[in-house]
Design a protein around this motif. Structure first.
Motif, PDB file in Angstrom:
ATOM      1  N   ASP A  16      31.300  45.615  39.785  1.00  0.00           N
ATOM      2  CA  ASP A  16      32.181  46.003  40.888  1.00  0.00           C
ATOM      3  C   ASP A  16      32.878  44.776  41.475  1.00  0.00           C
ATOM      4  O   ASP A  16      34.074  44.827  41.817  1.00  0.00           O
ATOM      5  CB  ASP A  16      31.391  46.708  41.986  1.00  0.00           C
ATOM      6  N   GLN A  17      32.151  43.687  41.596  1.00  0.00           N
ATOM      7  CA  GLN A  17      32.734  42.468  42.145  1.00  0.00           C
ATOM      8  C   GLN A  17      33.874  41.961  41.261  1.00  0.00           C
ATOM      9  O   GLN A  17      34.878  41.459  41.772  1.00  0.00           O
ATOM     10  CB  GLN A  17      31.665  41.384  42.276  1.00  0.00           C
ATOM     11  N   VAL A  18      33.716  42.106  39.944  1.00  0.00           N
ATOM     12  CA  VAL A  18      34.793  41.713  39.033  1.00  0.00           C
ATOM     13  C   VAL A  18      35.997  42.617  39.238  1.00  0.00           C
ATOM     14  O   VAL A  18      37.146  42.151  39.352  1.00  0.00           O
ATOM     15  CB  VAL A  18      34.321  41.777  37.560  1.00  0.00           C
ATOM     16  N   MET A  19      35.782  43.907  39.321  1.00  0.00           N
ATOM     17  CA  MET A  19      36.885  44.855  39.480  1.00  0.00           C
ATOM     18  C   MET A  19      37.582  44.699  40.835  1.00  0.00           C
ATOM     19  O   MET A  19      38.783  44.938  40.953  1.00  0.00           O
ATOM     20  CB  MET A  19      36.370  46.284  39.321  1.00  0.00           C
ATOM     21  N   PHE A  20      36.852  44.251  41.852  1.00  0.00           N
ATOM     22  CA  PHE A  20      37.451  44.056  43.171  1.00  0.00           C
ATOM     23  C   PHE A  20      38.051  42.665  43.333  1.00  0.00           C
ATOM     24  O   PHE A  20      38.573  42.332  44.404  1.00  0.00           O
ATOM     25  CB  PHE A  20      36.407  44.276  44.268  1.00  0.00           C
ATOM     26  N   GLY A  21      38.006  41.866  42.258  1.00  0.00           N
ATOM     27  CA  GLY A  21      38.589  40.531  42.306  1.00  0.00           C
ATOM     28  C   GLY A  21      37.744  39.501  43.009  1.00  0.00           C
ATOM     29  O   GLY A  21      38.228  38.401  43.310  1.00  0.00           O
ATOM     30  N   GLN A  22      36.470  39.797  43.240  1.00  0.00           N
ATOM     31  CA  GLN A  22      35.595  38.862  43.929  1.00  0.00           C
ATOM     32  C   GLN A  22      34.880  37.924  42.966  1.00  0.00           C
ATOM     33  O   GLN A  22      34.289  36.934  43.387  1.00  0.00           O
ATOM     34  CB  GLN A  22      34.572  39.641  44.763  1.00  0.00           C
ATOM     35  N   LYS A  23      34.906  38.255  41.688  1.00  0.00           N
ATOM     36  CA  LYS A  23      34.340  37.397  40.630  1.00  0.00           C
ATOM     37  C   LYS A  23      35.312  37.384  39.461  1.00  0.00           C
ATOM     38  O   LYS A  23      35.925  38.404  39.148  1.00  0.00           O
ATOM     39  CB  LYS A  23      32.983  37.940  40.142  1.00  0.00           C
TER      40      LYS A  23
END
Length: 247
Positions: A16-23
């Protein structure tokens, strides 16, 4: 499906963090197997990757297994930030080119719904090698460190028997592959290296490529004893010749 109650919730949270641009990507928190700084394949990492990929298709795309099978593509994987994960953590069989055979990825996600026919895949690959569409077997196709290479070789040999000269009986096959002329046929069908690396004699290649119910064990052993004796006599003659030349 209630992913937030799933034992793999930590995997989904990282994705989820990847999809939200956080990782930028799924990193060491997800995959711990590395050697000298290089990512190494392990079956554990592959299963974790499969769980993430299923989550992406089911939750972000909202697809059923059937929809995933019908629509999966390299572009979709890129859209879901999964293309690197697939190339680095999923081990495709040697007969498959990963991005051209994403049905195998669907099989890994849903093995019961979408079984993988390894024999048909090997035969299809081998047909392309014979036709020249694929110039040569890829490295590791007949790897000797596991049974998969041997199984692929036997599938290819059986396919050769279907395509080559007709044989009137199983015994005729045994007789043919116990003689030197059979090497021309094996070479024509591009199985010389597999024969050399995996079997002592072409006769062995034939015997273990046939279904068990078609094998003529008695005739095989009689012919093999003859081949062993001939090999022994050739070595003996060669040694005597070298001894005479050394005098």
């Amino acid at each position: 499906m209630k992913y937030f109650e799933d034992e793999n919730a930590d995997l989904y949270y990282l994705y989820d963090q990847v999809m939200f641009g956080q990782k930028p990507s799924l990193g060491k928190e997800l995959f711990l197997s590395s050697y000298n700084g290089r990512k190494e394949y392990t079956s554990t990492d592959q299963q974790r990757a499969i769980e993430v990929i299923k989550y992406a298709f089911e939750c972000y795309m909202g697809w059923t297994p059937e929809q995933t099978a019908a629509n999966i593509s390299e572009d979709i994987l890129k859209h879901l930030h999964l293309n690197g994960l697939v190339s680095q953590r999923i081990k495709f069989p040697a007969e498959l080119t990963p991005m051209n055979n994403l049905h195998y990825l669907v099989h890994l996600m849903y093995p019961d719904e979408f079984p993988y026919d390894a024999r048909a895949a090997v035969e299809s690959y081998y047909d392309k090698v014979i036709s020249g569409e694929i110039p040569r077997f890829q490295k590791g196709f007949f790897a000797t460190e596991n049974n998969e290479g041997l199984e692929r070789a036997c599938i290819c040999f059986a396919r050769m028997l279907q395509l080559a000269r007709p044989f009137s009986s199983i015994r005729e096959m045994y007789n043919f592959f116990s003689k030197g002329d059979c090497k021309k046929l094996i070479n024509e069908y591009k199985l010389t290296s597999a024969c050399r690396d995996l079997f002592q004699f072409p006769l062995d290649f034939l015997h273990y490529s046939l279904p068990e119910e078609q094998r003529d064990n008695c005739h095989y052993h009689v012919l093999r004893v003859t081949l062993m004796r001939q090999n022994h006599l050739r070595r003996l003659h060669r040694a005597q010749k070298e001894q005479c030349e050394a005098v």
